[in-house]
Design a protein around this motif. Structure first.
Motif, PDB file in Angstrom:
ATOM      1  N   THR A  56       0.860  -1.182   0.000  1.00  0.00           N
ATOM      2  CA  THR A  56       0.000   0.000   0.000  1.00  0.00           C
ATOM      3  C   THR A  56       0.891   1.224   0.000  1.00  0.00           C
ATOM      4  N   ARG A  57       0.729   2.049  -1.021  1.00  0.00           N
ATOM      5  CA  ARG A  57       1.480   3.306  -1.096  1.00  0.00           C
ATOM      6  C   ARG A  57       0.511   4.437  -0.834  1.00  0.00           C
ATOM      7  N   GLY A  58       0.851   5.259   0.122  1.00  0.00           N
ATOM      8  CA  GLY A  58      -0.035   6.328   0.556  1.00  0.00           C
ATOM      9  C   GLY A  58      -0.685   5.912   1.858  1.00  0.00           C
ATOM     10  N   TYR A  59      -1.104   6.885   2.635  1.00  0.00           N
ATOM     11  CA  TYR A  59      -1.665   6.575   3.945  1.00  0.00           C
ATOM     12  C   TYR A  59      -3.173   6.375   3.848  1.00  0.00           C
ATOM     13  N   VAL A  60      -3.637   5.285   4.452  1.00  0.00           N
ATOM     14  CA  VAL A  60      -5.071   5.029   4.525  1.00  0.00           C
ATOM     15  C   VAL A  60      -5.338   4.143   5.738  1.00  0.00           C
ATOM     16  N   GLU A  61      -6.426   4.410   6.444  1.00  0.00           N
ATOM     17  CA  GLU A  61      -6.823   3.617   7.611  1.00  0.00           C
ATOM     18  C   GLU A  61      -7.339   2.256   7.155  1.00  0.00           C
ATOM     19  N   GLY A  62      -7.276   1.260   8.023  1.00  0.00           N
ATOM     20  CA  GLY A  62      -7.722  -0.091   7.705  1.00  0.00           C
ATOM     21  C   GLY A  62      -9.137  -0.195   7.173  1.00  0.00           C
ATOM     22  N   PRO A  63     -10.161   0.387   7.858  1.00  0.00           N
ATOM     23  CA  PRO A  63     -11.535   0.290   7.354  1.00  0.00           C
ATOM     24  C   PRO A  63     -11.719   0.974   5.993  1.00  0.00           C
ATOM     25  N   GLU A  64     -11.009   2.074   5.802  1.00  0.00           N
ATOM     26  CA  GLU A  64     -11.093   2.785   4.525  1.00  0.00           C
ATOM     27  C   GLU A  64     -10.476   1.944   3.408  1.00  0.00           C
ATOM     28  N   LEU A  65      -9.342   1.317   3.675  1.00  0.00           N
ATOM     29  CA  LEU A  65      -8.706   0.440   2.692  1.00  0.00           C
ATOM     30  C   LEU A  65      -9.615  -0.732   2.358  1.00  0.00           C
ATOM     31  N   ALA A  66     -10.297  -1.284   3.341  1.00  0.00           N
ATOM     32  CA  ALA A  66     -11.241  -2.385   3.097  1.00  0.00           C
ATOM     33  C   ALA A  66     -12.374  -1.914   2.174  1.00  0.00           C
ATOM     34  N   ALA A  67     -12.855  -0.697   2.359  1.00  0.00           N
ATOM     35  CA  ALA A  67     -13.911  -0.156   1.485  1.00  0.00           C
ATOM     36  C   ALA A  67     -13.395   0.008   0.063  1.00  0.00           C
ATOM     37  N   TYR A  68     -12.140   0.438  -0.083  1.00  0.00           N
ATOM     38  CA  TYR A  68     -11.543   0.572  -1.416  1.00  0.00           C
ATOM     39  C   TYR A  68     -11.432  -0.798  -2.093  1.00  0.00           C
ATOM     40  N   ARG A  69     -11.003  -1.802  -1.345  1.00  0.00           N
ATOM     41  CA  ARG A  69     -10.881  -3.157  -1.907  1.00  0.00           C
ATOM     42  C   ARG A  69     -12.242  -3.685  -2.344  1.00  0.00           C
ATOM     43  N   PRO A 107     -14.070   5.251  -2.642  1.00  0.00           N
ATOM     44  CA  PRO A 107     -14.564   3.989  -3.210  1.00  0.00           C
ATOM     45  C   PRO A 107     -14.966   4.081  -4.682  1.00  0.00           C
ATOM     46  N   GLY A 108     -15.579   5.187  -5.098  1.00  0.00           N
ATOM     47  CA  GLY A 108     -15.976   5.324  -6.504  1.00  0.00           C
ATOM     48  C   GLY A 108     -14.790   5.251  -7.454  1.00  0.00           C
ATOM     49  N   ALA A 109     -13.675   5.841  -7.082  1.00  0.00           N
ATOM     50  CA  ALA A 109     -12.474   5.782  -7.925  1.00  0.00           C
ATOM     51  C   ALA A 109     -11.952   4.348  -7.995  1.00  0.00           C
ATOM     52  N   PHE A 110     -12.045   3.619  -6.896  1.00  0.00           N
ATOM     53  CA  PHE A 110     -11.574   2.234  -6.909  1.00  0.00           C
ATOM     54  C   PHE A 110     -12.517   1.311  -7.679  1.00  0.00           C
ATOM     55  N   ARG A 111     -13.810   1.630  -7.685  1.00  0.00           N
ATOM     56  CA  ARG A 111     -14.736   0.862  -8.530  1.00  0.00           C
ATOM     57  C   ARG A 111     -14.357   1.053 -10.000  1.00  0.00           C
ATOM     58  N   GLU A 112     -14.070   2.291 -10.376  1.00  0.00           N
ATOM     59  CA  GLU A 112     -13.695   2.570 -11.767  1.00  0.00           C
ATOM     60  C   GLU A 112     -12.354   1.948 -12.132  1.00  0.00           C
ATOM     61  N   VAL A 113     -11.382   1.962 -11.222  1.00  0.00           N
ATOM     62  CA  VAL A 113     -10.087   1.367 -11.553  1.00  0.00           C
ATOM     63  C   VAL A 113     -10.222  -0.151 -11.699  1.00  0.00           C
TER      64      VAL A 113
END
Length: 137
Positions: A56-69, A107-113
């Motif tokens: 993981t590059r860049g800072y993100v909290e655990g719950p936020e990273l889970a939402a991105y995944r 999350p929307g950006a990660f859905r698109e990626v």
């Protein structure tokens, strides 16, 4: 999608290190997501998992990273579900690396990626989609 429907099974071979970026700077905040994934031949259907220790590059909290995944997995599934009837999807998608921006990632950006990653993998597997032909006057 423009994929050769005679292609058979996706992916036809392992596609490793597929890098996808979704970055849009139209206003503030913008959109940013970057991933590196592997598309591995697997059982019929779509299996999504994160590597045991994805970078993981860049800072993100655990719950936020889970939402991105989760959003990334949704984008993968949406794009693969939209393939032509001639293609059987039998894939394990392994998330290897995530890059975030503390302001512009969401999350929307990660859905698109996720959708972009599938398109990149399809181009690697079957070649780029056909370009539209110019009309002559």
């Amino acid at each position: 999608m423009g994929v050769d429907t005679q292609a058979g099974v996706f992916p036809p071979r392992p596609l490793r290190g597929v890098r996808a970026v979704y970055a849009r700077q139209s206003s503030c905040p913008a959109d940013f997501a970057e991933v590196t994934v592997d598309f591995e031949p697997w059982e019929e259907g779509i299996t999504f998992e994160a590597a045991a220790t994805p970078a993981t590059r860049g800072y993100v909290e655990g719950p936020e990273l889970a939402a991105y995944r989760d959003a990334f997995g949704e984008g993968i599934r949406e794009e693969l579900t939209g393939l032509g009837a001639g293609i059987t999807v039998a894939v394990a998608v392994v998330l290897r690396e995530v890059r975030v921006h503390e302001v512009d990632s969401h999350p929307g950006a990660f859905r698109e990626v996720g959708r972009v990653a599938v398109r990149r993998a399809l181009a690697l597997a079957y070649g780029p989609p056909p370009r539209p032909k110019r009309r002559r006057r």
